[in-house]
Design an enzyme around this catalytic site. Structure first.
Site, short mmCIF file in Angstrom:
data_model
loop_
_atom_site.label_atom_id
_atom_site.label_comp_id
_atom_site.label_asym_id
_atom_site.label_seq_id
_atom_site.Cartn_x
_atom_site.Cartn_y
_atom_site.Cartn_z
N ARG A 96 -6.78 -32.97 20.46
CA ARG A 96 -5.33 -33.11 20.52
C ARG A 96 -4.67 -31.98 19.74
O ARG A 96 -5.12 -31.63 18.63
CB ARG A 96 -4.90 -34.47 19.95
CG ARG A 96 -5.15 -35.63 20.90
CD ARG A 96 -4.21 -35.56 22.09
NE ARG A 96 -4.46 -36.56 23.10
CZ ARG A 96 -5.22 -36.40 24.18
NH1 ARG A 96 -5.87 -35.26 24.36
NH2 ARG A 96 -5.35 -37.34 25.08
N HIS A 132 -4.73 -26.98 28.63
CA HIS A 132 -5.04 -28.42 28.56
C HIS A 132 -5.76 -28.84 29.84
O HIS A 132 -5.41 -29.85 30.48
CB HIS A 132 -3.78 -29.26 28.35
CG HIS A 132 -4.06 -30.58 27.69
ND1 HIS A 132 -3.25 -31.13 26.73
CD2 HIS A 132 -5.07 -31.46 27.86
CE1 HIS A 132 -3.74 -32.29 26.33
NE2 HIS A 132 -4.86 -32.51 27.01
#
Length: 316
Positions: free
Chosen positions: A231, A279
C-alpha cells in the site's frame, strides 16, 4: 424477481471488462450498478466494492456482506457510515500468482542489474555489470499473508536467501521469520526489502528514513533495494526520495504510491535506478472476483461460514 440475493457492483474498473465478466456471472441474481444513480439499491444483499462511492450505504441500507474487489480493504474500512456486517477479502490463486510474478521479476531485475543495463542501452554503451548470485542476496519479505508467503516461497525457488517479517509470529517451512520484536534484526540482514503489508494505523508511514537506514549497507548488491507492492500509504515518499538520492537505497521498484496516479512532478519518475508500475502488480481478474464472490454468497445462503473475513481491529 430473482430468488437469490441481489448484488450491487461499485468497482472502479473498466465498465467493458465488468460487463464482459457479468455475461456468465451471478445467474439467478439481480445485478445493480452503483454508477447508475437512478437505480434503487435498497434490495441489494451483497456489494462488490473497489474504491466505492461515499453514498453507497445510504442508497443500499440492507446489505449483508461486503466483498472487496482486491486484496486490500483500507478503502472500505475508511468509508463513512460503514455498517457492522462482514467484509470479505478477495483471495484467489490468480491474484496471488500475479503478485508473486511481479515480486520475482523485480528482485531478479535488481539482481541482474536491469536498471543499469537500460541506462547503458540508451547511450549505446557496452559494459558488463557485476552480478552476484541470488544465493548471495537476502530478500526480506514484510507481510506474510497469502501473498507474502507465496512470494517468499517462489523467491526461494529462484535461489535467493529469503527471510520474512510479520507483526505476529508466523512459521513457514524453510524460511526464517521474525515478529514485531525482531524488526531491527530482520532489517539488518536484508538486501532487498519487499513490502506486502496492508494499510493499518500501525503500518502507515512505516517505510521511512529510520527504517531505510537500518537495512544492510554492504551486501552483495552494494546497497539495499526497496520494493513495494503493498500500500502506498505505508511509504513516506519524501524519505524514499531522499534515501535514493543519498545512496541509503541503491534502487527501488514501486507499484503503489501515497497519491495515485503518481503526480507527474514526482522526482521518482526521473530516477534511473527506480522501476515504476501503475498499481498493476496484481490487478484483479474480474471473472475470478465474481466467481469467488458467488461461491461465498452460496455459502452464506446455505448457513456456512464466510471465508477470509476481515478482522476490523487488525485492519486485514
Amino acid at each position: 424477481m430473482s430468488d437469490k440475493g441481489a448484488v450491487v457492483i461499485d468497482l472502479k474498473f473498466e465498465r467493458r471488462e465488468v460487463d464482459s465478466a457479468l455475461t456468465d456471472a451471478f445467474k439467478g441474481r439481480q445485478v445493480l450498478h452503483a454508477s447508475d444513480k437512478s437505480a434503487d439499491l435498497s434490495g441489494a444483499r451483497y456489494a462488490l466494492l473497489w474504491k466505492p462511492d461515499s453514498d453507497l450505504f445510504r442508497r443500499a441500507p440492507n446489505l449483508e456482506v461486503l466483498f472487496s474487489g482486491g486484496a486490500g480493504v483500507d478503502s472500505i474500512l475508511t468509508l463513512p457510515d460503514l455498517p457492522e456486517i462482514p467484509i470479505v477479502r478477495f483471495v484467489d490463486h490468480t491474484l496471488t500468482t500475479r503478485m508473486s510474478e511481479w515480486i520475482v521479476l523485480q528482485c531478479l531485475s535488481h539482481l541482474r542489474q536491469v536498471p543499469a543495463y537500460l541506462r547503458q542501452q540508451r547511450v549505446r554503451q557496452w559494459r558488463e555489470q557485476p552480478q552476484p548470485q541470488a544465493s548471495d542476496v537476502t530478500v526480506g519479505v514484510m507481510g506474510l499473508g497469502v501473498l507474502g508467503q507465496d512470494a517468499a516461497q517462489k523467491l526461494k525457488i529462484m535461489g535467493f536467501d529469503v527471510i520474512g517479517w510479520s507483526r505476529s509470529s508466523k512459521a513457514i517451512e524453510g524460511i526464517e521469520t521474525y515478529d514485531a520484536d525482531g524488526l531491527d534484526a530482520f532489517l539488518g540482514r536484508t538486501d532487498i526489502l519487499v513490502g506486502l503489508l496492508p494499510l493499518t494505523p500501525d503500518t502507515r508511514g512505516l517505510f521511512n528514513a529510520s527504517l531505510f537506514g537500518k537495512l544492510r549497507k554492504k551486501g552483495a548488491l552494494g546497497g539495499p533495494v526497496f520494493i513495494n507492492a503493498g500500500r502506498g500509504g505505508s511509504q513516506v515518499e519524501p524519505d524514499l526520495v531522499a534515501a535514493l538520492n543519498s545512496d541509503v537505497l541503491s534502487g527501488a521498484s514501486l507499484d503503489v504510491f501515497e497519491k495515485e496516479p503518481l503526480e507527474v512532478q514526482s522526482p521518482l519518475w526521473g530516477m534511473e535506478h527506480v522501476l515504476i508500475t501503475p498499481h498493476a502488480a496484481s490487478a484483479s481478474d474480474v471473472k475470478a472476483l465474481f466467481r469467488n464472490a458467488e461461491e461465498q454468497m452460496d455459502r452464506h445462503e446455505a448457513g456456512e461460514p464466510l471465508l477470509h473475513v476481515v478482522d476490523r481491529k487488525s485492519g486485514y
